[in-house]
Motif scaffolding. Structure first.
Motif, PDB file in Angstrom:
ATOM      1  N   TYR A   1       0.815  -1.194   0.120  1.00  0.00           N
ATOM      2  CA  TYR A   1      -0.092   0.324   0.162  1.00  0.00           C
ATOM      3  C   TYR A   1       0.846   1.242  -0.419  1.00  0.00           C
ATOM      4  N   ARG A   2       0.526   2.304  -0.981  1.00  0.00           N
ATOM      5  CA  ARG A   2       1.025   3.265  -1.445  1.00  0.00           C
ATOM      6  C   ARG A   2       0.278   3.913  -1.470  1.00  0.00           C
ATOM      7  N   GLY A   3      -1.083   4.169  -0.717  1.00  0.00           N
ATOM      8  CA  GLY A   3      -2.415   5.290  -0.839  1.00  0.00           C
ATOM      9  C   GLY A   3      -2.136   6.601  -0.083  1.00  0.00           C
ATOM     10  N   THR A   4      -2.701   7.430  -0.372  1.00  0.00           N
ATOM     11  CA  THR A   4      -2.694   8.807   0.810  1.00  0.00           C
ATOM     12  C   THR A   4      -4.026   8.465   1.461  1.00  0.00           C
ATOM     13  N   GLU A   5      -4.172   8.159   1.433  1.00  0.00           N
ATOM     14  CA  GLU A   5      -5.852   8.177   2.461  1.00  0.00           C
ATOM     15  C   GLU A   5      -5.935   7.277   3.622  1.00  0.00           C
ATOM     16  N   PHE A   6      -4.986   6.527   3.966  1.00  0.00           N
ATOM     17  CA  PHE A   6      -4.839   5.193   4.998  1.00  0.00           C
ATOM     18  C   PHE A   6      -3.785   5.469   5.052  1.00  0.00           C
ATOM     19  N   SER A   7      -2.423   6.802   5.853  1.00  0.00           N
ATOM     20  CA  SER A   7      -1.320   6.449   6.332  1.00  0.00           C
ATOM     21  C   SER A   7      -1.201   5.476   6.450  1.00  0.00           C
ATOM     22  N   SER A   8      -1.678   4.394   7.675  1.00  0.00           N
ATOM     23  CA  SER A   8      -2.040   3.765   8.939  1.00  0.00           C
ATOM     24  C   SER A   8      -1.937   2.113   8.161  1.00  0.00           C
ATOM     25  N   LEU A   9      -2.016   2.336   6.646  1.00  0.00           N
ATOM     26  CA  LEU A   9      -1.712   1.301   5.789  1.00  0.00           C
ATOM     27  C   LEU A   9       0.016   1.214   5.070  1.00  0.00           C
ATOM     28  N   THR A  10       0.514   2.291   5.446  1.00  0.00           N
ATOM     29  CA  THR A  10       1.685   2.257   4.114  1.00  0.00           C
ATOM     30  C   THR A  10       2.511   1.630   4.428  1.00  0.00           C
ATOM     31  N   GLY A  11       3.116   1.232   3.909  1.00  0.00           N
ATOM     32  CA  GLY A  11       4.138  -0.074   3.820  1.00  0.00           C
ATOM     33  C   GLY A  11       3.796  -1.911   3.848  1.00  0.00           C
ATOM     34  N   TYR A  12       1.782  -1.964   4.471  1.00  0.00           N
ATOM     35  CA  TYR A  12       2.284  -3.466   4.478  1.00  0.00           C
ATOM     36  C   TYR A  12       1.643  -3.826   3.243  1.00  0.00           C
ATOM     37  N   TYR A  13       2.247  -5.060   2.982  1.00  0.00           N
ATOM     38  CA  TYR A  13       1.794  -6.372   1.684  1.00  0.00           C
ATOM     39  C   TYR A  13       0.402  -6.333   1.449  1.00  0.00           C
TER      40      TYR A  13
END
Length: 537
Positions: A313-325
């Protein structure tokens, strides 16, 4: 007996090693249905063009690609690919836009032909219409013989974010157990990851492909030893490659390779399935192959039967998901995340996840979507814990001259208001009503029910009656009969027009109507509920 023993051992190993309980800070993955109906059939891939438009392209297995605007309203069919065969696991499987698409207009499709062969073709966008590709521009890039069997076709093409070359994951040729040992055969393009330069046709071989100096391995090959890499992806942030390889009978696997690697990996199939021996005749020790970073068993409680690779995840809406596959299993419906440091694979609690997830795909802005083949639906992947509004039920009915819309929210955070949008085709929506949030400050953790009734346009009626009231109160005392008559005529016109006005969003005479709710944050950001069809009563 051997198979049962393997499955028993694997189930124990998966439960003990791989399934790590989610901790409190783990994102709460959810799926919001956004596109369904309206002619969508067998969606199998989701792609963006990278041209700044943030349009979404949905590939349908039957051969047609549909294009949606940034609000996910259907625009039109973008292209119907010719010579597509849909037997077995075949069909139109993937779409990729050239990195210089804005300049050259090139797009590439991957599909199976009726003779089961695998084919990549290039098309060009139509001149004068960015939402249509020219069907007459088709040029074959590569055709790979795939005789006898209609399964194990691979299914994803992508351009490398670091090098601009086209990558293609192919299956091992089908049947079961790779009877021709294609995956370990360097002269076969089956069971491989390929890399070619398609800036011009015919394609050329990148000079630093790993086997260009090896006469026993085809120059196109980037990696060896794959069974059926149906869905794989690049991490857009660094070029890391994540390959989900569908298993035979014991394990589904996730392979990882850093973006800076030089290729040449052998992932081990058919010698090994995951980390377990499968057919080791003529094979090396397991340490000579690249083992998966994670694997799971073939039981539907903690594993599944067919892995669907996802994206980091590299979206900007949910920063909590950043970097999770984030990935899933097509058959069991189970979902997993691999942590940003790749130290844990977390099985997610089943909160009613959609089944039949056949693909994940990114929008140009990094928003992550998922396609359900069984539900013919495109979902947005989100973190429920971070959502400003969690929608519950949504219903819309028409009776007599009224439209009744009801929806619930399970929680609201920083919410400003809602906009009810209507469409007669399920594609093009128009706002018809604004509804304020019932919360005091835009925040609530309890269920809130919203009910709206829309009838004939009463604004004109109210205005006309108000004018009549003014005339009556004045009692025609002014003596200016001409002006009074003019006002009377105007009032009657407004009232008559209001009574006769036909609004497709409010008139039950219109047979088909679709409704969706736009939730608007205090900063103006919009998020959409699922679309529902109005029921006439």
């Amino acid at each position: 007996m051997i198979q049962r023993t393997l499955n028993t051992l694997l189930s124990f190993w998966a439960c003990f090693i791989l399934i790590v309980p989610a901790f409190s800070q783990t994102p709460d993955i959810g799926y919001q249905p956004l596109i369904s109906g309206g002619g969508l059939a067998a969606p199998i891939d989701i792609v963006n063009a990278g041209d700044g438009s943030n349009r979404l392209f949905v590939v349908q297995r039957g051969g047609t690609i549909r294009v949606y605007d940034p609000n996910l309203s259907y625009i039109q069919d973008f292209l119907t690919v010719s010579d597509v065969g849909t037997a077995g696991e075949g069909g139109l499987l993937s779409l990729a836009f050239h990195p210089d698409y804005e300049t050259n207009g090139f797009l590439f499709v991957y599909y199976t032909r009726p003779d089961f062969s695998l084919e990549v073709a290039r098309y060009t966008v139509s001149s004068g219409n960015i939402n249509s590709a020219d069907p007459a521009s088709k040029q074959i890039v590569i055709n790979i013989p795939h005789p006898n069997f209609s399964n194990h076709n691979g299914g994803k093409i992508l351009f490398g974010p670091n090098d601009g070359f086209l990558y293609l994951g192919t299956g091992d040729g089908g049947s079961g157990g790779d009877p021709s040992n294609n995956a370990q055969n360097g002269t076969s393009l089956l069971g491989k990851m390929l890399r070619i330069n398609v800036n011009t046709l015919p394609y050329t071989i990148p000079p630093n492909n790993p086997y260009v100096s090896d006469p026993n391995v085809a120059d196109e090959i980037w990696a060896i030893g794959l069974r059926n890499p149906f869905r794989w992806s690049f991490d857009r942030a660094n070029g890391d490659m994540w390959i989900a390889d569908v298993g035979q009978g014991a394990q589904e696997e996730i392979n990882y390779m850093p973006g800076a690697n030089a290729g040449g990996a052998n992932y081990g199939w058919r010698c090994y399935e995951g980390i377990l021996p499968y057919n080791t005749s003529g094979c090396l020790a397991q340490s000579s192959y690249v083992s998966p970073i994670y694997a799971y068993g073939r039981d539907n409680a903690t594993g599944g039967q067919s892995v669907t690779g996802g994206f980091v995840y590299r979206g900007t809406e949910f920063s909590s998901l950043t970097g999770y596959y984030i990935f899933a299993d097509f058959l069991s419906g189970n979902q997993w995340m691999i942590t940003p440091d790749r130290s844990q694979m977390l099985q997610l609690p089943d909160d009613g996840f959609p089944t039949g997830i056949v693909a994940f795909g990114e929008a140009e802005n990094g928003t992550l979507y998922a396609a359900s083949l069984s539900g013919n639906t495109i979902y947005k992947v989100l973190d429920n814990a971070a959502l400003p509004v969690t929608f519950g039920t949504i219903k819309a009915t028409r009776k007599d001259a009224n439209l009744y819309i009801n929806w619930t929210t399970q929680s609201e955070t920083n919410n400003s208001h809602f906009e009810i949008e209507a469409s007669v085709d399920g594609k093009n929506f128009t706002a018809i009503k604004t509804v304020d949030s019932k919360t005091i400050d835009g925040n609530s953790n309890s269920t809130i029910n919203y009910e709206v009734t829309l009838g004939k346009d009463n604004l004109g009626m109210a205005l006309g009656i108000s004018l009549l009231a003014v005339l009556l109160i004045a009692g025609f005392k002014s003596g200016k009969k001409q002006g009074q008559v003019s006002l009377l005529v105007l009032a009657i016109f407004i009232i008559t027009n209001a009574c006769n006005k036909r609004d497709v969003a409010k008139d039950p005479g219109e047979d088909t109507l679709f409704i969706r709710i736009a939730q608007v944050d205090k900063d103006g950001t919009k998020r959409y509920s699922q679309t529902v069809q109005v029921v006439n009563e």
